[in-house]
Design a protein around this motif. Structure first.
Motif, PDB file in Angstrom:
ATOM      1  N   LEU A  33       0.845  -1.214   0.000  1.00  0.00           N
ATOM      2  CA  LEU A  33       0.000   0.000   0.000  1.00  0.00           C
ATOM      3  C   LEU A  33       0.869   1.250   0.000  1.00  0.00           C
ATOM      4  O   LEU A  33       0.587   2.214  -0.716  1.00  0.00           O
ATOM      5  CB  LEU A  33      -0.899  -0.017   1.240  1.00  0.00           C
ATOM      6  CG  LEU A  33      -1.965   1.097   1.338  1.00  0.00           C
ATOM      7  CD1 LEU A  33      -2.897   1.067   0.153  1.00  0.00           C
ATOM      8  CD2 LEU A  33      -2.752   0.956   2.625  1.00  0.00           C
ATOM      9  N   GLN A  34       1.948   1.189   0.770  1.00  0.00           N
ATOM     10  CA  GLN A  34       2.842   2.341   0.857  1.00  0.00           C
ATOM     11  C   GLN A  34       3.498   2.627  -0.482  1.00  0.00           C
ATOM     12  O   GLN A  34       3.558   3.778  -0.920  1.00  0.00           O
ATOM     13  CB  GLN A  34       3.903   2.057   1.930  1.00  0.00           C
ATOM     14  CG  GLN A  34       4.703   3.298   2.320  1.00  0.00           C
ATOM     15  CD  GLN A  34       5.578   3.025   3.534  1.00  0.00           C
ATOM     16  OE1 GLN A  34       5.336   2.076   4.270  1.00  0.00           O
ATOM     17  NE2 GLN A  34       6.587   3.843   3.729  1.00  0.00           N
ATOM     18  N   LYS A  35       3.977   1.561  -1.170  1.00  0.00           N
ATOM     19  CA  LYS A  35       4.647   1.733  -2.483  1.00  0.00           C
ATOM     20  C   LYS A  35       3.671   2.325  -3.486  1.00  0.00           C
ATOM     21  O   LYS A  35       3.990   3.253  -4.235  1.00  0.00           O
ATOM     22  CB  LYS A  35       5.165   0.382  -2.988  1.00  0.00           C
ATOM     23  CG  LYS A  35       6.416  -0.095  -2.282  1.00  0.00           C
ATOM     24  CD  LYS A  35       6.813  -1.473  -2.795  1.00  0.00           C
ATOM     25  CE  LYS A  35       7.985  -2.047  -1.989  1.00  0.00           C
ATOM     26  NZ  LYS A  35       8.292  -3.430  -2.414  1.00  0.00           N
ATOM     27  N   GLN A  36       2.463   1.734  -3.535  1.00  0.00           N
ATOM     28  CA  GLN A  36       1.464   2.191  -4.502  1.00  0.00           C
ATOM     29  C   GLN A  36       1.085   3.656  -4.241  1.00  0.00           C
ATOM     30  O   GLN A  36       0.901   4.430  -5.178  1.00  0.00           O
ATOM     31  CB  GLN A  36       0.196   1.331  -4.398  1.00  0.00           C
ATOM     32  CG  GLN A  36       0.385  -0.103  -4.858  1.00  0.00           C
ATOM     33  CD  GLN A  36       0.689  -0.193  -6.347  1.00  0.00           C
ATOM     34  OE1 GLN A  36       1.836  -0.386  -6.724  1.00  0.00           O
ATOM     35  NE2 GLN A  36      -0.316   0.008  -7.173  1.00  0.00           N
ATOM     36  N   ALA A  37       0.963   4.008  -2.938  1.00  0.00           N
ATOM     37  CA  ALA A  37       0.555   5.377  -2.590  1.00  0.00           C
ATOM     38  C   ALA A  37       1.622   6.372  -2.998  1.00  0.00           C
ATOM     39  O   ALA A  37       1.318   7.444  -3.536  1.00  0.00           O
ATOM     40  CB  ALA A  37       0.289   5.460  -1.095  1.00  0.00           C
ATOM     41  N   VAL A  38       2.891   6.023  -2.744  1.00  0.00           N
ATOM     42  CA  VAL A  38       3.989   6.941  -3.089  1.00  0.00           C
ATOM     43  C   VAL A  38       4.057   7.120  -4.598  1.00  0.00           C
ATOM     44  O   VAL A  38       4.275   8.224  -5.112  1.00  0.00           O
ATOM     45  CB  VAL A  38       5.324   6.417  -2.530  1.00  0.00           C
ATOM     46  CG1 VAL A  38       6.485   7.241  -3.066  1.00  0.00           C
ATOM     47  CG2 VAL A  38       5.305   6.457  -1.005  1.00  0.00           C
ATOM     48  N   LYS A  39       3.857   5.989  -5.319  1.00  0.00           N
ATOM     49  CA  LYS A  39       3.854   6.071  -6.793  1.00  0.00           C
ATOM     50  C   LYS A  39       2.623   6.833  -7.295  1.00  0.00           C
ATOM     51  O   LYS A  39       2.626   7.402  -8.382  1.00  0.00           O
ATOM     52  CB  LYS A  39       3.846   4.664  -7.397  1.00  0.00           C
ATOM     53  CG  LYS A  39       5.157   3.926  -7.248  1.00  0.00           C
ATOM     54  CD  LYS A  39       5.021   2.525  -7.850  1.00  0.00           C
ATOM     55  CE  LYS A  39       6.271   1.694  -7.593  1.00  0.00           C
ATOM     56  NZ  LYS A  39       6.101   0.313  -8.089  1.00  0.00           N
ATOM     57  N   GLY A  40       1.558   6.789  -6.494  1.00  0.00           N
ATOM     58  CA  GLY A  40       0.320   7.443  -6.899  1.00  0.00           C
ATOM     59  C   GLY A  40      -0.425   6.647  -7.940  1.00  0.00           C
ATOM     60  O   GLY A  40      -1.208   7.188  -8.734  1.00  0.00           O
ATOM     61  N   LEU A  81       3.008  11.963  -0.059  1.00  0.00           N
ATOM     62  CA  LEU A  81       1.998  11.676  -1.091  1.00  0.00           C
ATOM     63  C   LEU A  81       1.600  12.941  -1.834  1.00  0.00           C
ATOM     64  O   LEU A  81       1.690  14.058  -1.318  1.00  0.00           O
ATOM     65  CB  LEU A  81       0.751  11.059  -0.452  1.00  0.00           C
ATOM     66  CG  LEU A  81       0.958   9.823   0.439  1.00  0.00           C
ATOM     67  CD1 LEU A  81      -0.391   9.310   0.898  1.00  0.00           C
ATOM     68  CD2 LEU A  81       1.714   8.735  -0.298  1.00  0.00           C
ATOM     69  N   GLN A  82       1.151  12.672  -3.072  1.00  0.00           N
ATOM     70  CA  GLN A  82       0.575  13.780  -3.827  1.00  0.00           C
ATOM     71  C   GLN A  82      -0.759  14.172  -3.186  1.00  0.00           C
ATOM     72  O   GLN A  82      -1.432  13.356  -2.562  1.00  0.00           O
ATOM     73  CB  GLN A  82       0.348  13.361  -5.278  1.00  0.00           C
ATOM     74  CG  GLN A  82       1.648  13.032  -6.017  1.00  0.00           C
ATOM     75  CD  GLN A  82       1.389  12.443  -7.391  1.00  0.00           C
ATOM     76  OE1 GLN A  82       0.253  12.519  -7.892  1.00  0.00           O
ATOM     77  NE2 GLN A  82       2.397  11.862  -7.996  1.00  0.00           N
ATOM     78  N   LYS A  83      -1.160  15.442  -3.401  1.00  0.00           N
ATOM     79  CA  LYS A  83      -2.370  15.946  -2.741  1.00  0.00           C
ATOM     80  C   LYS A  83      -3.599  15.155  -3.120  1.00  0.00           C
ATOM     81  O   LYS A  83      -4.424  14.809  -2.273  1.00  0.00           O
ATOM     82  CB  LYS A  83      -2.584  17.430  -3.098  1.00  0.00           C
ATOM     83  CG  LYS A  83      -1.692  18.364  -2.310  1.00  0.00           C
ATOM     84  CD  LYS A  83      -2.085  19.796  -2.570  1.00  0.00           C
ATOM     85  CE  LYS A  83      -1.195  20.743  -1.760  1.00  0.00           C
ATOM     86  NZ  LYS A  83      -1.538  22.153  -1.986  1.00  0.00           N
ATOM     87  N   ASP A  84      -3.743  14.864  -4.423  1.00  0.00           N
ATOM     88  CA  ASP A  84      -4.955  14.156  -4.858  1.00  0.00           C
ATOM     89  C   ASP A  84      -5.000  12.738  -4.313  1.00  0.00           C
ATOM     90  O   ASP A  84      -6.066  12.225  -3.957  1.00  0.00           O
ATOM     91  CB  ASP A  84      -5.072  14.152  -6.388  1.00  0.00           C
ATOM     92  CG  ASP A  84      -3.827  13.568  -7.042  1.00  0.00           C
ATOM     93  OD1 ASP A  84      -2.760  13.566  -6.391  1.00  0.00           O
ATOM     94  OD2 ASP A  84      -3.912  13.119  -8.204  1.00  0.00           O
ATOM     95  N   VAL A  85      -3.802  12.097  -4.198  1.00  0.00           N
ATOM     96  CA  VAL A  85      -3.738  10.734  -3.661  1.00  0.00           C
ATOM     97  C   VAL A  85      -4.128  10.760  -2.170  1.00  0.00           C
ATOM     98  O   VAL A  85      -4.944   9.945  -1.710  1.00  0.00           O
ATOM     99  CB  VAL A  85      -2.319  10.136  -3.837  1.00  0.00           C
ATOM    100  CG1 VAL A  85      -2.236   8.773  -3.150  1.00  0.00           C
ATOM    101  CG2 VAL A  85      -1.966  10.025  -5.309  1.00  0.00           C
ATOM    102  N   ALA A  86      -3.559  11.733  -1.426  1.00  0.00           N
ATOM    103  CA  ALA A  86      -3.860  11.838   0.002  1.00  0.00           C
ATOM    104  C   ALA A  86      -5.355  12.094   0.215  1.00  0.00           C
ATOM    105  O   ALA A  86      -5.985  11.496   1.095  1.00  0.00           O
ATOM    106  CB  ALA A  86      -3.039  12.958   0.620  1.00  0.00           C
ATOM    107  N   SER A  87      -5.925  12.964  -0.608  1.00  0.00           N
ATOM    108  CA  SER A  87      -7.359  13.271  -0.480  1.00  0.00           C
ATOM    109  C   SER A  87      -8.205  12.043  -0.765  1.00  0.00           C
ATOM    110  O   SER A  87      -9.208  11.791  -0.083  1.00  0.00           O
ATOM    111  CB  SER A  87      -7.748  14.395  -1.449  1.00  0.00           C
ATOM    112  OG  SER A  87      -7.055  15.573  -1.129  1.00  0.00           O
TER     113      SER A  87
END
Length: 1313
Positions: A33-40, A81-87
């Protein structure tokens, strides 16, 4: 792996997905999950799949979800994280949060709280999730493990919020944390915790962060705790303002100031806007704000709530229509309450010792005006409205001769006058600061000037003058509004026209269009039918002549009226050339000459105005003098041997039966004299170097005038009253035409005599012949005056002299008095002996001086030349006072032989003059008092030592002289005691005593001297006794409360008048010898009761203040301050005052006072006493809630009231009802007895309540009161009705006897009880 999870998630069933997720290790899933989130990349889809395969219904799934939540929260907080990913992640977490079981929600919430508590927040994004978790938690009904206890969801939420509020909040996340709470369902108690926490963070934040935080706080307060939120914000900025002002006023350099003024004011302005916006959305917030300030307004000194920030906030709230009227009413009430409290404090040393001095509300409001320069547009409109509201509501009301009476003494001004002055100051300061609002202020002032013709508008004219004086050039843009106002000139009262034109004078000098408009209006008014319009035209033209000087005019510093404005740098004469100005002035002179054919009132205005014009515009001297000369020639008999020298018949106009004055010849001669004197003294000396032709031309008119005046003098002396047809046989009744004509002629002759007396004295150079002429003229005046007095009738004889204004100028009166009483020059002695030989002439001179001073006190100016020049008038007052002081102290009234002459002696008149002048100086020239006192001292030493002498020392020196005079008067025989002189001396001493510094040795000496006088001297004269005792009480009150004096006085009164029970013999005390059988009642009794009323008013004010202090305290403060409240010095002082006052009333209710005002006032004051005691009991009812007890001295006070006052009050009521039927009837009509009984019963009612609360039996000291069931007694009713039917006069006697027998029965009931 991620692809497999995503593909399995597409299946219709979730079994395969669940099995696959169960095979994965926890760390694998979180790492993925962490890898995917960082990659966005497909983070949202992956999360949805994991949540689908981890249902909360299964334990494994729920635990997996919790770990995923923990992982996601860390990811979001990491900032990687990118803003849109975090949101997207937060959105999914929010959607799924409510599926969690209760225990896991508690764990999640604790994790979030720990992040905040431990300061691990990095961007605060995770705070968006916490409200959802807490909301979900609050819906759970089952009990869950929360710490060591098992609690329901709602209780867990409460504990978590407490934990959150007790934690330290990172400064940068305070706003986010506050905003977070608005999405959490909170109880009122929880909102209170949060609001309190947020308010504590204010002081730790940067100033720029406060406005957004206040906005969030106000949104949050909609859930509850509105009052706390508003109180906190206002208190914070009040404290900030205080610190800022201390820093600015301190010794520190400006660089060390914590917060720049600009920044602070901008922040305050933004916060105010936020609050007003919140009030528009939430009306309850506005109501709470008003409720908060109403308490502050009522308290006055008892609250810190009213401060510059809170006033600015209130003024901004006026933009909300719903609250506009309420806010202005609140501010008006607060302003007047504040001034009343200040007045009460200034007059009582007792209150000053107990109450600390606080900032005056006017200073606060003017600070708001000053601060509003920092873009506080939302406050400006409210300031303008408040200013006009104060001026409208509290403007001058009393009118004398068209003028409102106001005094300049700050102590003597009423609160309403202070409020009106504050309104004017607000508008003037706002006008100076805000350009945008200037036109509106000017328009509103002019509207009031035009539309309020009947009401006194001097305060608006003063404001208009200040406004125009400040910025005449700026106001050129508003000149059209001023010219519109000119159109109404002919409809306005003369007083208003003069004030208006004087106010716009600076504008006339810089705006030709305004000047031209005014001239056009004045020319039209000159030919109007209404007399008032023509008078206004004359006033306007004279003003123009005064202020548009012809170039090279003589500079007359004592008369010129400078504009005094930095804005007007342009010299008028550089714009309007000298020739144009001269032409303009001569055109006006031509217009004014036409007025010489109009009514007497218009002519009088013109003559008076010509003198003022001559002084300010000396180049017009020839034109003015020639005009006056030609006018005089119309009524002058040129033949030197013809008597009388003046054509009086031509001065009178007869239209049918109506006889009226056409030409005020006395005024014409008077102003010719003043113009001639001024011209010879000021213009001629400067023209001696000019060409001879000019001299001869000028000499022509002034020499001719001198010759005419000389001729008139000689012929007036030779003339007999028969020559004027005004002898004793003439008709002087006002009902006939002949009588009216003779009265007018007599008045003219007397006026001419007065003018000629002044003329001959001024040119006499101490010639004996001239002084003989002066005396001859006076004898003519006196004969005519005596005839008029005799004809008017004995009853009006005195009034005639008082109502007639003298033509003598104030300067001449001063010179004459100095010559008569102070001139010791050897060469003058022979000539002055002529005038000094006539006591009547000297008395007349002193009487005229008194008349001038009285006129000054009533109108603020004196008629005649220089009468409106404050400096000249002040100088004349100093000269007069020196003469009066010397004459009175050198020749006392006891030495002076008045002989058979009627009226007061000259020394007594001089003393009256001193008394009036001292009062006038206090009213009109208070700032110049040191200069006045210095002028009275005739010392040869002048220099540095003289300047160091204080006002107190100078006043004390004068006081000692008058003290000696009063002691000499008192030591004289009883028959020789002059009551009028004694009263005047005490009045003078009272006025001078106000100048002494309280507690100075001189003041202490004055107090002890007055005390000794009251204690050792016995005088039967009631008015003297009253004034002396009043002086003693007023002096004593400047040091401490006069309650002990009241007690002593009451014992003396009781001893002198005896007891209501004739069998009781009262021991006579002798504290004050001034209290005798004649003076004890009503004089001293009413005076003492009046003082007791003042003491009760002060005590009542203090109790109200204490009550509101208690009501303002929070619960926590109450617990800690309960003990200190009991030992409060104010409480002790109140109880001591009431205890001593109680002994005062104890003596008086046993005294056999004569029926009338004493009895009535005593009953009313007793009622006030019980009302005040009730107020104190009610205060202790409040205090008991927190302290649980009352002090011992309060118990003693209650005991004293029960044993020494209440039983005696009932006895006194019975005595009053028996003592006289007439008194009883009056008392029944005014209802003082029922009011007193009600007050006593109310007092006992609240005592019972206090006994229950304090567990102290306070009623054990109270005796059962008289039974007053007011039932109708049939036998007595039948008897009264039967007597009424008989209708005979004799039947009234038994009725009164039976009525009078009724109160003793009630008394017996009391004794039986």
């Amino acid at each position: 792996m991620d692809q497999k999870i995503l593909s399995l998630a597409t299946d219709k069933t979730v079994e395969r997905l669940q099995k696959f997720l169960q095979t994965l290790k926890e760390d694998d899933l979180t790492c993925l999950l962490q890898k995917q989130a960082v990659k966005g990349k497909d983070t949202g889809a992956l999360l949805r799949a994991i949540f689908r395969g981890s249902p909360c219904s299964e334990e494994d799934g729920a635990l997996r979800r919790r770990k995923i939540y923990t992982c996601c929260i860390r990811l979001v907080e990491s900032g990687d994280l990118q803003k849109d990913v975090a949101s997207e992640i937060l959105g999914l977490l929010m959607l799924e949060a409510h599926h969690f079981p209760g225990p896991l929600l508690v764990q999640l919430a604790n994790e979030c709280v720990d992040v905040i508590r431990e300061g691990r927040l990095k961007n605060g994004k995770s705070l968006e999730l916490l409200p959802i978790i807490l909301t979900a938690l609050s819906t759970k009904k089952e009990n869950m493990a929360c710490g060591k206890d098992k609690l329901s969801g709602e209780e867990c939420k409460k504990q978590l919020i407490n934990a959150l509020c007790s934690a330290k909040w990172d400064q940068q996340y305070v706003i986010q944390l506050t905003s977070m709470f608005k999405d959490v369902p909170l109880t009122a108690e929880e909102v209170g915790y949060v609001v309190e926490k947020v308010l504590k963070t204010f002081s730790k934040l940067n100033l720029q962060e406060i406005p957004p935080l206040v906005h969030q706080l106000l949104v949050l307060s909609a859930k509850g705790s509105r009052k706390s939120a508003l109180n906190g914000v206002i208190a914070f900025f009040n404290e900030l303002d205080k610190k800022h002002n201390e820093e600015l006023s301190g010794d520190e350099l400006l660089d060390l100031v914590t917060v720049p003024s600009d920044e602070l004011r901008h922040v305050e302005g933004t916060v105010i806007l936020h609050i007003v916006f919140a009030i528009k959305l939430d009306c309850e917030l506005g109501r709470e704000l008003l409720k908060h300030f109403k308490v502050a307004g009522q308290q006055g000194y008892a609250s810190n709530n009213l401060c510059p920030f809170s006033i600015a906030l209130l003024l901004s709230v006026t933009r909300v229509q719903r609250f506009e009227e309420q806010v202005f009413d609140l501010l008006k009430t607060s302003v007047v309450k504040n001034f009343k409290d200040l007045q009460l404090l200034q007059g009582s040393k007792f209150l000053q010792n107990l109450v600390p001095q606080r900032t005056c509300i006017s200073a606060m409001i003017l600070e708001v005006v000053k601060n509003s320069v920092h873009s506080w547009d939302h406050v400006t409109q409210g300031l303008v409205e408040l200013g006009f509201m104060l001026m409208d509501s509290y403007g001058p009301k009393k009118v004398f001769d068209g003028k409102s009476i106001e005094t300049n003494s700050s102590l003597s001004k009423m609160p309403s006058q202070h409020a009106c002055k504050l309104g004017a100051d607000i508008l003037l300061e706002t006008f100076k600061i805000h350009e945008m609002i200037r036109q509106e202020i000017l328009e509103q002032v002019l509207n009031r000037v035009v539309t309020r013709a009947s009401a006194p508008i001097s305060h608006f004219l003063d404001l208009l003058s200040s406004v125009i004086m400040y910025a005449p050039l700026v106001l050129q843009s508003c000149s059209s509004r001023v010219t519109e106002t000119f159109d109404y000139l002919s409809l306005l009262p003369l007083q208003t026209v003069q004030g208006l034109l004087k106010a716009v004078q600076p504008l006339l000098k810089v705006s030709m269009s305004v000047r031209d408009s005014l001239i056009l209006v004045l020319r039209k008014a000159m030919f109007a039918r209404q007399l008032n319009a023509r008078k206004s035209a004359v006033a306007g033209f004279l003003l123009l002549l005064k202020n548009f000087k012809v170039f090279s005019s003589l500079s007359s510093s004592q008369c010129s009226q400078s504009i005094g404005v930095s804005q007007v740098h342009v010299d008028v004469h550089s714009r309007y050339k000298s020739v144009a100005n001269e032409t303009f002035c001569l055109e006006i002179m031509d217009s004014l000459r036409r007025c010489l054919g109009q009514q007497a009132d218009v002519r009088f205005m013109l003559y008076e105005g010509f003198y003022d014009v001559l002084r300010r515009n000396s180049q017009l001297a020839n034109s003015i003098m020639q005009t006056l000369l030609s006018q005089l020639k119309l009524y002058y008999e040129p033949k030197p041997d013809l008597l009388p020298p003046l054509k009086l018949e031509a001065c009178i106009l007869a239209q049918g039966d109506q006889i009226s004055l056409q030409e005020p010849l006395d005024y014409l001669l008077c102003y010719i004299l003043h113009c001639l004197t001024w011209y010879k003294s000021r213009v001629l000396p400067l023209q001696q170097g000019d060409e001879e032709e000019e001299e001869e031309e000028d000499e022509g008119f002034y020499q001719e005038l001198d010759d005419m005046l000389e001729s008139i003098t000689n012929r007036m002396i030779k003339s007999e009253l028969e020559d004027f047809e005004l002898d004793k046989s003439a008709d002087f009744s006002q009902n006939t035409g002949t009588g009216t004509k003779n009265n007018i002629c007599a008045s003219l002759v007397m006026g001419v005599c007065e003018v000629l007396i002044e003329y001959n004295f001024s040119i006499s150079n101490f010639s004996k012949n001239k002084f003989e002429d002066v005396l001859s003229l006076f004898m003519c005046y006196k004969k005519l005056s005596d005839i008029l007095n005799e004809k008017a009738g004995k009853g009006k004889a005195k009034m005639t002299n008082k109502t007639r204004d003298s033509f003598w100028s104030m300067k001449f009166v001063c010179d004459l008095l100095t010559a008569l009483f102070r001139d010791n020059t050897q060469s003058h002695e022979e000539s002055l002996s002529v005038l000094r030989s006539s006591n009547e002439f000297m008395r007349c001179a002193v009487n005229v001086a008194l008349q001038k001073v009285q006129q000054l006190k009533e109108t603020g100016h004196v008629r005649g030349p220089d009468g409106q020049n404050p400096d000249r008038v002040f100088q004349n007052l100093c000269d007069m006072t020196r003469v009066f002081l010397w004459r009175y102290t050198s020749i006392p009234t006891s030495v002076e032989e008045s002989g058979k002459e009627k009226g007061k002696s000259i020394s007594l008149l001089c003393l009256e003059g001193l008394q009036q002048i001292l009062t006038a100086v206090q009213q009109l020239y208070q700032p110049r008092t040191p200069e006045f006192l210095k002028a009275l001292e005739v010392t040869g030493k002048e220099g540095e030592d003289d300047a160091e002498v204080s006002v107190t020392e100078r006043a004390a020196f004068q006081i000692r002289q008058f003290q000696r005079s009063l002691l000499n008067l008192l030591s004289s025989e009883e028959e020789g005691f002059n009551s009028k002189e004694a009263l005047l001396l005490i009045s003078v001493l009272s006025t001078l005593a106000k100048l002494l510094e309280p507690l100075s040795p001189q003041f202490v000496q004055m107090l002890s001297w007055t005390s000794k006088l009251c204690k050792e001297n016995s005088q039967e004269d009631a008015s003297f006794c009253k004034s002396l005792m009043s002086l003693f009480f007023s002096l004593y009150a400047m040091v401490k409360s006069p309650v002990t004096l009241l007690r002593d006085v009451s014992q003396d009164i009781h001893g002198q008048l005896g007891d209501i029970d004739q069998d009781v013999e009262v021991e006579k005390t002798n504290h004050f010898a001034m209290v005798t059988l004649k003076t004890a009642a009503p004089t001293i009794c009413l005076l003492a009761l009046n003082q007791a009323e003042k003491v009760l008013e002060e005590v009542d004010w203090l109790i109200t203040r204490l009550k509101q202090q208690v009501s303002q305290e929070t619960l926590s403060e109450e617990a800690s301050s309960g003990v200190t409240l009991l030992n409060h010095p104010t409480e002790k002082a109140i109880i001591m005052q009431l205890g001593t006052l109680l002994t005062f009333f104890h003596e008086l209710v046993q005294t056999a006072l004569p029926s009338g005002s004493c009895v009535d006032t005593l009953l009313k004051d007793l009622c006030k006493m019980y009302t005040t005691l009730t107020a104190l009991v009610r205060y202790y009812l409040q205090v008991c809630q927190s302290s649980g007890g009352i002090p011992k001295n309060m118990e003693k006070l209650v005991k004293l009231s029960g044993s020494h006052l209440t039983p005696l009050c009932y006895s006194y009521i019975s005595y009053v009802q028996v003592s006289g039927s007439e008194t009883a009837r009056v008392l029944r009509e005014t209802k003082p007895i029922p009011n007193l009984i009600f007050a006593i019963e109310q007092y006992e009612k609240f005592l019972i309540n206090l006994s229950k609360k304090s567990k102290v039996n306070l009623m054990q000291h109270m005796k059962l009161s008289t039974s007053r069931d007011f039932k109708i007694k049939g036998n007595i009713l039948d008897m009264v009705l039967q007597e009424e039917e008989e209708g005979s006069e004799e039947s009234t006697a038994p009725e009164h006897r039976k009525e009078n027998k009724e109160p003793p029965r009630k008394k017996r009931k009391q004794s039986n009880a």
